[in-house]
Design an enzyme around this catalytic site. Structure first.
Site, short mmCIF file in Angstrom:
data_model
loop_
_atom_site.label_atom_id
_atom_site.label_comp_id
_atom_site.label_asym_id
_atom_site.label_seq_id
_atom_site.Cartn_x
_atom_site.Cartn_y
_atom_site.Cartn_z
CG HIS A 19 -2.32 0.45 0.92
ND1 HIS A 19 -2.59 1.55 0.12
CD2 HIS A 19 -3.53 -0.04 1.27
CE1 HIS A 19 -3.91 1.71 0.02
NE2 HIS A 19 -4.50 0.75 0.69
NE ARG A 20 6.10 0.04 2.19
CZ ARG A 20 7.27 -0.55 2.44
NH1 ARG A 20 8.12 0.01 3.30
NH2 ARG A 20 7.60 -1.68 1.83
#
Length: 499
Positions: free
Chosen positions: A469-470
């Protein structure tokens, strides 16, 4: 009367950061005459099963370990007698003569360290080395120890094999655990006897403080074996130097409770205690790192692959076979990745930058008898379906045979996992660090499906995408997954790009 010089072959650094190897089988026996670079054993590393060559020629005097044992880097593997090298005469005056020439021997030892690149130096079969012409470090024979091959006096003792039965302690030729504890836990003042710059550099590269090492060389010198043993104690065992022994003085690796074979744990009898293999340890470390560092998220979708399933059967050439389902899915995934390159990127070491690439190195999860492997197809985006199919079949065969070289198990930028072949529909997969995404494919089985208002039998598969998700948000990941779904449900639309 003369005797042959005994040479001790210690497990070398096998590269790739590996610090131990499991002994699979011996290829020689005590009494055999071997040549330089002859394979003497098969060992299992965290990467593959490889043949271990001997850097010495001569007669095998002793084999250290049994199949199934784990040997640490720097520990003895076998001992060889060089029939061409003649030791000092065996008479009462020999010890005095040896002591008188100790300085010359130590100088020769230093020169041997400096000539580390000469002779065999072979680590794995195929590296190409030459026969050594009898030069090197001269070692005095011991009169105590193993009858078929005593270790030389400047050789460090083998570390106890944690999955082997304990042996009777040999004659007091090595520092006891208490000595290691006291000397390594206290930093010594003043200069340290490290005569070879190669040894000092090795200690620096391994992060070992030479002032905490208990030396075993002549005149208190720290040897390469001392550095390797200290690094193994510090890194492999995963313990600090002051915990090498238990409070009662027993080695820390020894069971300290009844929780061992024959004992009980929470009221249940312990029937076995098996040490994790090098591969299992490597997989454990990588997956633990992935779960601890990556804030992962998952999206999934059910896909109607009936059209692809029928088209695949028609793709088989006359007298040939159709491409595998994995090859077809891989080709469509590569098309979708070209449109969503963030999912085939990486984060920099400090996670401050996203590194994008001009293509995809495709990792493919493979279930083998040794455990999970992820061999890599470099620049997979350049391959056709037929080329992908051939590469996948070769990778699977090599991985399952246990002969996958380490360099083919690294470098992926995206991972594909067809766990449908294991008979399951879905999985909460773990990202293969340093990748930022992994796509899983479940079984392609017939299920009731609504088509134009009617319930019909269709072949359905579930796709699961786990992503970092980064790197991107759920909308981007969902867009990629929808694109893969579209290509799988309508494969003819991508005919010009499938080749």
């Amino acid at each position: 009367m003369t005797t042959a010089t005994t040479r001790v072959f210690r497990l070398p650094d096998l590269g790739e950061g590996l610090t131990e190897a499991g002994l699979v089988q011996w290829l020689v026996q005590v009494g055999d005459t071997i040549r330089t670079d002859q394979p003497i054993a098969e060992v299992e590393t965290a990467k593959s099963v490889v043949e271990l060559p001997s850097p010495y020629a001569g007669v095998v005097l002793a084999l250290h370990g049994e199949p199934g044992d784990t040997i640490d880097v720097g520990a003895p593997v076998l001992e060889v007698a060089d029939p061409d090298a003649v030791a000092a005469p065996a008479d009462p005056a020999a010890p005095a003569a040896e002591a008188a020439t100790g300085g010359d021997v130590e100088k020769e030892a230093y020169r041997a360290e400096e000539r580390a690149g000469s002779g065999s130096g072979n680590v794995l079969i195929g590296y190409g080395t030459t026969e050594r012409a009898g030069s090197g470090r001269r070692r005095a024979r011991r009169t105590a120890g193993r009858p078929l091959g005593p270790l030389s006096e400047d050789a460090a003792p083998p570390r106890p094999r944690r999955n082997a039965a304990p042996e009777e302690p040999p004659a007091p030729t090595s520092p006891s655990p208490d000595r290691f504890l006291s000397e390594r836990s206290e930093t010594k003042d003043g200069p340290v006897a490290v005569r070879s710059p190669l040894v000092r550099r090795l200690a620096r590269d391994l992060g070992v403080d030479v002032r905490r090492i208990s030396p075993t060389g002549s005149d208190g010198a720290v040897t390469r074996a001392d550095v390797l043993r200290a690094a193994v104690d510090q890194a492999v065992d995963g313990m600090s130097l002051h915990t090498l022994t238990s409070p009662g003085g027993a080695p820390a690796s020894a069971p300290r409770t009844a929780e061992s074979v024959g004992g009980t744990v929470d009221g249940l009898a312990v029937t076995s205690r098996a040490r994790m293999s090098p591969l299992r340890k490597a997989v454990s470390a990588k997956l633990t790192r992935s779960r601890s560092e990556i804030p992962e998220a998952t999206v999934w979708v059910d896909v109607d692959v009936t059209e692809l399933w029928n088209l695949r059967a028609a793709m088989a050439p006359e007298g040939g076979r159709a491409p595998s389902v994995t090859a077809l899915v891989a080709r469509f995934v590569l098309i979708a990745l070209a449109e969503h390159p963030l999912l085939a990127s990486r984060l920099s070491d400090d996670a401050g930058e996203i590194l994008s690439f001009d293509g995809v190195n495709l990792g493919v999860a493979a279930d083998t008898e040794r455990g999970l492997m992820v061999p890599v197809i470099p620049r997979a985006h350049e391959l056709s379906v037929d080329e992908l199919d051939a590469a996948l079949r070769e990778l699977a065969a090599t991985a399952r045979a246990g002969s996958m070289p380490p360099e083919r198990l690294r470098g992926s930028t995206f991972t594909l996992n067809n766990y449908g072949g294991l008979g399951v529909d879905g999985s909460a997969a773990i990202i293969n660090h340093p990748d930022v995404a992994i796509l899983g494919i479940g079984r392609m089985i017939e299920r009731p499906w609504v088509v134009d208002g009617a319930i019909v039998a269709r072949r359905i598969a579930q796709l699961s995408l786990v992503f970092d998700h980064r790197v991107c948000d759920g909308g981007y990941a969902a867009s990629f997954l929808r694109r893969v779904m579209e290509l799988l449900e309508h494969p003819a639309r991508a005919f010009g790009r499938v080749r």
